[in-house]
Design a protein around this motif. Structure first.
Motif, PDB file in Angstrom:
ATOM      1  N   ILE A 134       0.825  -1.208   0.000  1.00  0.00           N
ATOM      2  CA  ILE A 134       0.000   0.000   0.000  1.00  0.00           C
ATOM      3  C   ILE A 134       0.858   1.256   0.000  1.00  0.00           C
ATOM      4  N   ASP A 135       1.943   1.240   0.789  1.00  0.00           N
ATOM      5  CA  ASP A 135       2.748   2.456   0.962  1.00  0.00           C
ATOM      6  C   ASP A 135       4.148   2.352   0.382  1.00  0.00           C
ATOM      7  N   GLY A 136       4.466   1.219  -0.282  1.00  0.00           N
ATOM      8  CA  GLY A 136       5.780   1.074  -0.899  1.00  0.00           C
ATOM      9  C   GLY A 136       6.897   0.710   0.060  1.00  0.00           C
ATOM     10  N   ASP A 137       6.579   0.395   1.323  1.00  0.00           N
ATOM     11  CA  ASP A 137       7.604   0.030   2.298  1.00  0.00           C
ATOM     12  C   ASP A 137       8.051  -1.404   2.052  1.00  0.00           C
ATOM     13  N   PRO A 138       9.314  -1.628   1.641  1.00  0.00           N
ATOM     14  CA  PRO A 138       9.765  -2.987   1.325  1.00  0.00           C
ATOM     15  C   PRO A 138       9.832  -3.908   2.539  1.00  0.00           C
ATOM     16  N   ALA A 139       9.878  -3.348   3.730  1.00  0.00           N
ATOM     17  CA  ALA A 139       9.990  -4.176   4.936  1.00  0.00           C
ATOM     18  C   ALA A 139       8.767  -5.053   5.137  1.00  0.00           C
ATOM     19  N   ARG A 140       7.614  -4.609   4.626  1.00  0.00           N
ATOM     20  CA  ARG A 140       6.381  -5.381   4.811  1.00  0.00           C
ATOM     21  C   ARG A 140       6.101  -6.298   3.638  1.00  0.00           C
ATOM     22  N   LEU A 161      -0.564 -23.219 -10.920  1.00  0.00           N
ATOM     23  CA  LEU A 161      -1.035 -22.109 -10.097  1.00  0.00           C
ATOM     24  C   LEU A 161      -2.310 -21.522 -10.679  1.00  0.00           C
ATOM     25  N   ARG A 162      -3.097 -20.889  -9.804  1.00  0.00           N
ATOM     26  CA  ARG A 162      -4.273 -20.143 -10.257  1.00  0.00           C
ATOM     27  C   ARG A 162      -4.266 -18.785  -9.574  1.00  0.00           C
ATOM     28  N   LEU A 163      -4.337 -17.733 -10.362  1.00  0.00           N
ATOM     29  CA  LEU A 163      -4.348 -16.372  -9.820  1.00  0.00           C
ATOM     30  C   LEU A 163      -5.730 -16.055  -9.272  1.00  0.00           C
ATOM     31  N   GLY A 164      -5.790 -15.821  -7.946  1.00  0.00           N
ATOM     32  CA  GLY A 164      -7.085 -15.567  -7.321  1.00  0.00           C
ATOM     33  C   GLY A 164      -7.412 -14.110  -7.124  1.00  0.00           C
ATOM     34  N   GLY A 165      -6.374 -13.267  -6.908  1.00  0.00           N
ATOM     35  CA  GLY A 165      -6.628 -11.858  -6.654  1.00  0.00           C
ATOM     36  C   GLY A 165      -5.502 -11.224  -5.877  1.00  0.00           C
ATOM     37  N   VAL A 166      -5.849 -10.371  -4.921  1.00  0.00           N
ATOM     38  CA  VAL A 166      -4.840  -9.576  -4.211  1.00  0.00           C
ATOM     39  C   VAL A 166      -5.049  -9.663  -2.700  1.00  0.00           C
ATOM     40  N   MET A 167      -3.997  -9.319  -1.984  1.00  0.00           N
ATOM     41  CA  MET A 167      -4.021  -9.238  -0.518  1.00  0.00           C
ATOM     42  C   MET A 167      -3.205  -8.044  -0.096  1.00  0.00           C
ATOM     43  N   ALA A 168      -3.581  -7.435   1.039  1.00  0.00           N
ATOM     44  CA  ALA A 168      -2.767  -6.359   1.607  1.00  0.00           C
ATOM     45  C   ALA A 168      -3.088  -6.195   3.079  1.00  0.00           C
ATOM     46  N   VAL A 169      -2.148  -5.576   3.776  1.00  0.00           N
ATOM     47  CA  VAL A 169      -2.322  -5.167   5.168  1.00  0.00           C
ATOM     48  C   VAL A 169      -2.268  -3.643   5.186  1.00  0.00           C
ATOM     49  N   ALA A 170      -3.222  -3.022   5.850  1.00  0.00           N
ATOM     50  CA  ALA A 170      -3.217  -1.566   5.934  1.00  0.00           C
ATOM     51  C   ALA A 170      -2.040  -1.100   6.786  1.00  0.00           C
ATOM     52  N   ALA A 179      -6.381   3.089   2.814  1.00  0.00           N
ATOM     53  CA  ALA A 179      -5.582   1.945   2.369  1.00  0.00           C
ATOM     54  C   ALA A 179      -6.413   0.988   1.529  1.00  0.00           C
ATOM     55  N   PHE A 180      -7.619   0.647   1.992  1.00  0.00           N
ATOM     56  CA  PHE A 180      -8.412  -0.350   1.290  1.00  0.00           C
ATOM     57  C   PHE A 180      -9.045   0.203   0.017  1.00  0.00           C
ATOM     58  N   GLU A 181      -9.267   1.502  -0.022  1.00  0.00           N
ATOM     59  CA  GLU A 181      -9.718   2.112  -1.279  1.00  0.00           C
ATOM     60  C   GLU A 181      -8.626   1.971  -2.339  1.00  0.00           C
ATOM     61  N   GLN A 182      -7.384   2.176  -1.932  1.00  0.00           N
ATOM     62  CA  GLN A 182      -6.275   2.024  -2.873  1.00  0.00           C
ATOM     63  C   GLN A 182      -6.140   0.573  -3.328  1.00  0.00           C
ATOM     64  N   LEU A 183      -6.294  -0.355  -2.395  1.00  0.00           N
ATOM     65  CA  LEU A 183      -6.207  -1.768  -2.759  1.00  0.00           C
ATOM     66  C   LEU A 183      -7.310  -2.144  -3.741  1.00  0.00           C
ATOM     67  N   ARG A 184      -8.496  -1.613  -3.520  1.00  0.00           N
ATOM     68  CA  ARG A 184      -9.590  -1.929  -4.436  1.00  0.00           C
ATOM     69  C   ARG A 184      -9.273  -1.455  -5.848  1.00  0.00           C
ATOM     70  N   LEU A 208     -11.986  -4.639   9.951  1.00  0.00           N
ATOM     71  CA  LEU A 208     -12.718  -5.434   8.962  1.00  0.00           C
ATOM     72  C   LEU A 208     -13.849  -4.642   8.319  1.00  0.00           C
ATOM     73  N   GLU A 209     -14.488  -3.737   9.085  1.00  0.00           N
ATOM     74  CA  GLU A 209     -15.607  -2.972   8.520  1.00  0.00           C
ATOM     75  C   GLU A 209     -15.150  -2.105   7.354  1.00  0.00           C
ATOM     76  N   ALA A 210     -14.001  -1.453   7.502  1.00  0.00           N
ATOM     77  CA  ALA A 210     -13.471  -0.637   6.410  1.00  0.00           C
ATOM     78  C   ALA A 210     -13.138  -1.507   5.204  1.00  0.00           C
ATOM     79  N   ALA A 211     -12.580  -2.682   5.455  1.00  0.00           N
ATOM     80  CA  ALA A 211     -12.240  -3.578   4.345  1.00  0.00           C
ATOM     81  C   ALA A 211     -13.489  -4.002   3.579  1.00  0.00           C
ATOM     82  N   VAL A 212     -14.542  -4.336   4.301  1.00  0.00           N
ATOM     83  CA  VAL A 212     -15.791  -4.744   3.649  1.00  0.00           C
ATOM     84  C   VAL A 212     -16.358  -3.589   2.828  1.00  0.00           C
ATOM     85  N   ARG A 213     -16.265  -2.371   3.351  1.00  0.00           N
ATOM     86  CA  ARG A 213     -16.759  -1.204   2.595  1.00  0.00           C
ATOM     87  C   ARG A 213     -16.082  -1.081   1.243  1.00  0.00           C
TER      88      ARG A 213
END
Length: 233
Positions: A134-140, A161-170, A179-184, A208-213
């Motif tokens: 999300i923020d370009g920090d290579p440590a995460r 392999l099968r490509l399912g989608g994306v994952m991220a941690v805010a 963060a989750f708007e950017q991921l979307r 989780l509520e923000a992620a669901v939004r």
């Protein structure tokens, strides 16, 4: 064991209620969001109890803990879908591919290629989610920019392999909605190029509520479901 089952059942009702309310507020159906129970540091007996309560997906982030736990759970007769959600070294690819159904933390071509080799011979392709930074920090960990396309192309080129989608941690210093708007947005770009890659794994106990939004299809819940972790376990 009876007391622990009751504890988990009560926590599961609360978490499922939160997910249902978040979906209602977002104008989504509750069946659009899957719970991944993050069971790291918790015993195999908890996974077996959760499976008996209807939990179908569990997540682990360390192979040295997850591999024997998956074997113990299988021996007990439970068969959840295992998600590997932590940063993964290539030399662990073969071990992880032996028990995981989904790897959510792929962020390099070299790791994708290692998993493709390790997954050869499986009954079904190994599902892969690309970890997005999300923020370009290579440590995460996580991809950014054109690395998304390099990694996605390497995944879709592999029959195992099968490509399912994306994952991220805010990031901790970002508002979850931002963060989750950017991921979307990243998810929408990926899905245009790869029509089946619609999964979004985002959101944990605190957000989780923000992620669901913002379209999460999977939320990874540990503390709210299993309690505070004992790091000495």
């Amino acid at each position: 064991m009876t007391d622990r089952r009751s504890e988990l059942a009560a926590a599961l009702r609360e978490v499922n209620g939160r997910i249902a309310r978040a979906c209602e507020a977002a104008g989504r159906g509750a069946d659009e969001v899957s719970l991944v129970a993050v069971t790291k540091t918790y015993p195999a007996s908890d996974v077996v109890l959760l499976a008996g309560l209807g939990v179908t997906d569990v997540g682990e982030n360390r192979d040295q803990e997850a591999a024997p736990k998956a074997a113990e759970v299988r021996a007990a007769g439970a068969a959840p879908r295992w998600h590997f959600i932590g940063q993964l070294q290539r030399n662990k690819a073969r071990s992880v591919a032996a028990y995981a159904d989904v790897v959510e933390s792929v962020d390099s071509v070299r790791l994708a290629e290692a998993l493709a080799r390790a997954a050869q011979g499986r009954a079904a392709p190994l599902e892969i989610l690309i970890q997005v930074s999300i923020d370009g920090d290579p440590a995460r960990g996580g991809v950014s920019g054109d690395d998304l396309w390099r990694v996605s192309d390497s995944i879709t080129a592999a029959d195992s392999l099968r490509l399912g989608g994306v994952m991220a941690v805010a990031p901790v210093d970002w508002a979850p909605d931002r963060a989750f708007e950017q991921l979307r947005g990243v998810s929408e770009q990926l899905a245009k190029a790869h029509s089946g890659a619609t999964a979004i794994s985002a959101g944990m106990s605190g957000d989780l509520e923000a992620a669901v939004r913002h379209g999460a299809t999977h939320v990874r819940i540990g503390t709210s479901l299993l309690g505070m972790r004992n790091l000495l376990r």
